[in-house]
Design a protein around this motif. Structure first.
Motif, mmCIF file in Angstrom:
data_model
loop_
_atom_site.group_PDB
_atom_site.id
_atom_site.type_symbol
_atom_site.label_atom_id
_atom_site.label_comp_id
_atom_site.label_asym_id
_atom_site.label_seq_id
_atom_site.Cartn_x
_atom_site.Cartn_y
_atom_site.Cartn_z
ATOM 1 N N CYS A 210 3.881 -5.464 7.629
ATOM 2 C CA CYS A 210 2.697 -4.649 7.247
ATOM 3 C C CYS A 210 2.252 -5.675 5.941
ATOM 4 C CB CYS A 210 3.554 -3.561 7.063
ATOM 5 S SG CYS A 210 2.725 -2.134 8.485
ATOM 6 N N GLY A 211 4.067 -6.105 5.212
ATOM 7 C CA GLY A 211 4.054 -6.829 4.008
ATOM 8 C C GLY A 211 2.586 -7.754 3.532
ATOM 9 N N HIS A 214 -0.927 -6.853 3.676
ATOM 10 C CA HIS A 214 -1.228 -6.139 2.621
ATOM 11 C C HIS A 214 -1.488 -7.300 1.402
ATOM 12 C CE1 HIS A 214 -0.254 -4.911 -1.747
ATOM 13 N NE2 HIS A 214 -0.367 -2.753 -1.185
ATOM 14 N N GLY A 215 -0.787 -8.487 1.692
ATOM 15 C CA GLY A 215 -0.484 -9.585 0.662
ATOM 16 C C GLY A 215 -1.537 -10.272 0.831
ATOM 17 N N GLN A 223 -3.542 -1.271 7.990
ATOM 18 C CA GLN A 223 -2.124 -0.406 8.326
ATOM 19 C C GLN A 223 -1.766 0.345 9.306
ATOM 20 O OE1 GLN A 223 0.349 -1.126 5.338
ATOM 21 N NE2 GLN A 223 1.712 0.579 5.516
ATOM 22 N N GLN A 265 7.566 1.539 -0.637
ATOM 23 C CA GLN A 265 7.627 0.848 -1.875
ATOM 24 C C GLN A 265 9.459 0.190 -2.209
ATOM 25 O OE1 GLN A 265 8.390 2.397 -5.991
ATOM 26 N NE2 GLN A 265 8.407 4.433 -5.637
ATOM 27 N N ARG A 270 8.821 -4.977 3.674
ATOM 28 C CA ARG A 270 7.297 -5.039 3.439
ATOM 29 C C ARG A 270 7.561 -6.407 2.286
ATOM 30 N NH1 ARG A 270 2.827 -1.272 3.204
ATOM 31 N NH2 ARG A 270 1.953 -2.047 1.733
ATOM 32 N N THR A 271 8.501 -6.269 1.123
ATOM 33 C CA THR A 271 8.051 -6.674 0.009
ATOM 34 C C THR A 271 8.513 -8.499 0.444
ATOM 35 O OG1 THR A 271 9.586 -5.334 -1.381
ATOM 36 C CG2 THR A 271 9.846 -7.277 -1.953
ATOM 37 N N ASN A 274 4.984 -9.259 2.074
ATOM 38 C CA ASN A 274 3.997 -9.266 0.544
ATOM 39 C C ASN A 274 4.197 -10.632 -0.048
ATOM 40 O OD1 ASN A 274 1.460 -7.663 -0.924
ATOM 41 N ND2 ASN A 274 3.390 -8.271 -2.137
ATOM 42 N N ARG A 278 0.970 -13.569 0.025
ATOM 43 C CA ARG A 278 0.544 -14.321 -1.364
ATOM 44 C C ARG A 278 0.631 -15.598 -1.026
ATOM 45 N NH1 ARG A 278 3.373 -10.583 -3.974
ATOM 46 N NH2 ARG A 278 3.115 -12.063 -6.230
#
Length: 341
Positions: A210-211, A214-215, A223, A265, A270-271, A274, A278
């Motif tokens: 999911c991260g 999202h990234g 998602q 969050q 997830r972080t 992400n 990125r």
């Protein structure tokens, strides 16, 4: 005789907590609400000294106060394990063998062992409870795991939370759950130890996916579809590896734990994902994070286990390819889109 029995019942339960991270700190905060004495082992002596002086963790959940009458910090693990009834493991899975390398079966004899770890032992591809049983001879009836849905950060804020305690032994699960119930947390017991533990491992991988998406700029619509498909992957995998006819994957210990980790969050997985989406490399993302993302190690273990079973798990495969085969996230998620529905 009756008076003696009543006095014994009022004695605090002796518990050792191994690990100095946010989840270990949250568990200690929860337990401290009840009649317990906690021996807390931390790897760094500077952290032990800080906690003894200031009564809070200097590195994680720093605003959460600790009760010095109930919590005592230790640097020597043997001292922390002496005389306890429960051992709670809250060390990242990849570091468990090294952390426990100086222990033997005597240290675990007649103790209940609780895994608060949502990962697998790398290279051996074993669940933490399986590894503890193999290495230290702890019977399954003395093993249990803590599952969510629950984030340490919300526990620190005393937001209403829920935990699932799983063990093959109803007594073991219920006894430990009773030590956690307090004004802001409810814990309930179930018997599906391995189903809950495998689900907790896989949900971290899904959160990582999911991260990544999202990234890459994918939105909530994508998602939601991916998480729905992920639940199907978990179902297929558990049916192949550890089938259980009474398992309800829609309950909070399975689906709830997946949802909170995929969307929150506070989710470190997830972080981490992400950052990968990125454009961070795995090494740079690991260096920037102050916590371990269990999903990074777990996806390799689940991928290798699934090579024996051949379960269709396109999300797991995509994450594995991105992290271990150096596949480009854009192309790998582009391929994944065709599998989802």
């Amino acid at each position: 005789m009756t008076d003696i029995i009543e006095i014994k019942k009022k004695l605090p339960t002796q518990i050792a907590v191994l690990g100095g991270g946010s989840w270990a700190t949250a568990i200690i905060k929860i337990l401290s609400e009840n009649n317990v004495k906690i021996k807390w082992w931390l790897r760094r002596k500077t952290d032990v000294d800080f906690i003894k002086k200031y009564n809070h963790n200097p590195s994680y959940l720093t605003d959460a106060p600790l009760n010095p009458r109930k919590v005592k910090a230790y640097h020597k693990m043997n001292d922390a394990l002496n005389g306890v009834e429960y051992i709670i493991l809250a060390v990242p899975a990849a570091f468990v063998p090294d952390a426990l390398k100086n222990l033997n079966r005597r240290h675990f004899q007649d103790k209940r062992v609780v895994s608060a770890i949502k990962g697998m032992i790398p290279n051996e591809n074993l669940l933490v409870t399986d590894w503890i049983e193999k290495e230290f001879g702890v019977p399954q009836t003395n093993l249990c795991v803590i599952a969510g849905p629950c984030h340490a950060e919300e526990v620190a804020l005393e937001k209403q939370s829920y935990l699932t305690i799983a063990s093959p032994s109803k007594a073991c699960a219920e006894d430990f759950a009773s030590l956690l119930n307090c004004r802001y947390l409810q814990a309930h017991a179930i018997l599906d130890l391995y189903g809950v533990e495998y689900c907790a491992v896989i949900k971290n991988i899904i959160a990582l996916a999911c991260g990544i998406t999202h990234g890459l700029g994918y939105g909530d619509n994508f998602q939601a579809v991916m998480v729905s498909n992920a639940m199907q992957e978990i179902h297929r995998f558990l049916d192949a590896v550890y089938p259980e006819t009474k398992r309800d994957l829609h309950s909070s210990g399975y689906l709830g734990d997946l949802l909170v980790t995929a969307y929150s969050q506070f989710s470190r997985n997830r972080t981490f994902g992400n950052m990968i989406g990125r454009g961070y490399s795995v090494k740079s993302a690991q260096m920037e994070m102050n916590m371990v993302a269990e999903g990074y190690y777990a996806v390799k273990s689940i991928h290798q286990i699934n090579e024996r079973y051949g379960v269709e798990m396109p999300i797991i495969k995509a994450v594995y390819n991105i992290l271990y085969e150096k596949a480009a996230p854009t192309s790998e998620i582009g391929i994944l889109k065709d599998y989802l529905k």
